[in-house]
Design a protein around this motif. Structure first.
Motif, PDB file in Angstrom:
ATOM      1  N   SER A  36      -7.127  -3.063 -15.928  1.00 38.04           N
ATOM      2  CA  SER A  36      -5.925  -2.272 -15.680  1.00 38.04           C
ATOM      3  C   SER A  36      -6.052  -0.986 -16.488  1.00 38.04           C
ATOM      4  N   ASP A  58      -5.824  -1.040 -20.153  1.00 34.29           N
ATOM      5  CA  ASP A  58      -6.916  -1.733 -20.846  1.00 34.29           C
ATOM      6  C   ASP A  58      -7.982  -0.749 -21.323  1.00 34.29           C
ATOM      7  N   ASP A  72       1.802  -4.280 -16.580  1.00 31.47           N
ATOM      8  CA  ASP A  72       1.277  -5.335 -15.723  1.00 31.47           C
ATOM      9  C   ASP A  72      -0.173  -5.026 -15.342  1.00 31.47           C
ATOM     10  N   ASP A  73      -0.702  -5.761 -14.352  1.00 31.30           N
ATOM     11  CA  ASP A  73      -2.097  -5.564 -13.940  1.00 31.30           C
ATOM     12  C   ASP A  73      -2.174  -5.047 -12.508  1.00 31.30           C
ATOM     13  N   LYS A 110      -5.159  -0.762 -11.171  1.00 30.06           N
ATOM     14  CA  LYS A 110      -6.532  -1.011 -11.603  1.00 30.06           C
ATOM     15  C   LYS A 110      -7.369   0.270 -11.554  1.00 30.06           C
TER      16      LYS A 110
END
Length: 285
Positions: A108, A111, A122-123, A126
């Motif tokens: 994500s 990250d 959240d994920d 991306k």
């Protein structure tokens, strides 16, 4: 290597989110309300306010040295390389299709850049990084040789990645940190109904088209919605903003000395760790 991600069954797609209701979200306020001085969370301390004033002054100078003016969204006719990029979009799309099977294993955005955590936790957003100043994206780039050739057509690329939004994903209002870049989105995967997959830049709302380029200045307040059941993917590219000399020279220095900053060294390490997690030590031949 991580196992390929499976497509999301229609029965598991979340119900549509209710439309935003505030003027801020809908972009109904006058353009002046969304200029570069507009901030989501204005500074409260004295020193922070002084830094904001300095940033405003620098960005005003950048705008005055811009030969293309200072609009939130740019006309494509100003960039002679756009037809070449759009002509090769299907080659980029084919490489995207190949890597999309690993979507669930991709990092994500937060990250890689923890600052993005201010607008996403959240994920559902991306990233598949291909290039960035000071960042090693060798293994990802090796899987997308045609895309890398397309990136060579753009002058002064600083960052490039596939930006993947999940169904029903909303990215709240935010703005970029430096007016010395412009942003290109090349539409690669645009779900229907297209009008429900959109980006508001200042008080202008734009939609993406597959194979078409959108260029904007991300230091204007902007916000994104994908209120469809499909994935939206663009080739997301930041490139040097055309500026008159000597500011063009100063801007080049800022952008190329940036990797020396501690937070960008951290970003480099995170990206490399994710590539190793996705691909192991096996390099694409």
């Amino acid at each position: 290597m991580s196992a390929p991600a499976s497509a999301t069954p229609a029965s598991q797609v979340p119900a549509p989110l209710p439309p935003p209701t505030s003027d801020h979200a809908l972009g109904k306020l006058p353009l002046k309300a969304y200029d570069r001085t507009h901030r989501i969370k204005p500074a409260t301390s004295g020193w922070a306010k002084k830094l904001e004033d300095l940033q405003d002054w620098i960005e005003d100078v950048v705008a005055r040295f811009s030969p293309l003016g200072d609009p939130p969204v740019y006309s494509n006719e100003h960039f002679e390389w756009i037809p070449e990029v759009e002509a090769d979009w299907k080659k980029v799309r084919a490489e995207l299709d190949n890597v999309m099977q690993y979507r669930d294993s991709m990092p994500s955005f937060q990250d890689i850049m923890k600052e993005v955590g201010a607008i996403q936790t959240d994920d559902q957003w991306k990233t598949f990084f291909l290039k960035a100043v000071g960042m090693d994206c060798e293994q990802n780039a090796a899987r997308c040789p045609e895309t890398m050739k397309v990136l060579e057509k753009l002058p002064g690329v600083t960052t490039a990645f596939f930006s993947i939004l999940s169904p029903r994903k909303h990215i709240p209002s935010h703005r970029g940190a430096w007016a010395g870049i412009l942003r290109m989105h090349l539409g690669l995967l645009v779900p229907e109904p297209r009008e429900q997959c959109r980006i508001r830049i200042a008080n202008q709302t734009c939609t993406w088209n597959e194979g078409k380029v959108l260029i904007f200045d991300d230091t204007w307040n902007h916000e994104v919605w994908n209120d469809t059941p499909g994935y939206r993917v663009v080739l997301f590219v930041d490139f040097e903003r055309p500026l008159k000399w000597p500011l063009s020279w100063l801007n080049y220095l800022v952008l190329n000395l940036g990797p020396l900053a501690p937070f960008l060294r951290e970003v480099k390490g995170k990206q490399k760790a994710w590539e190793k997690k996705m691909w192991g030590d096996k390099k694409k031949k």
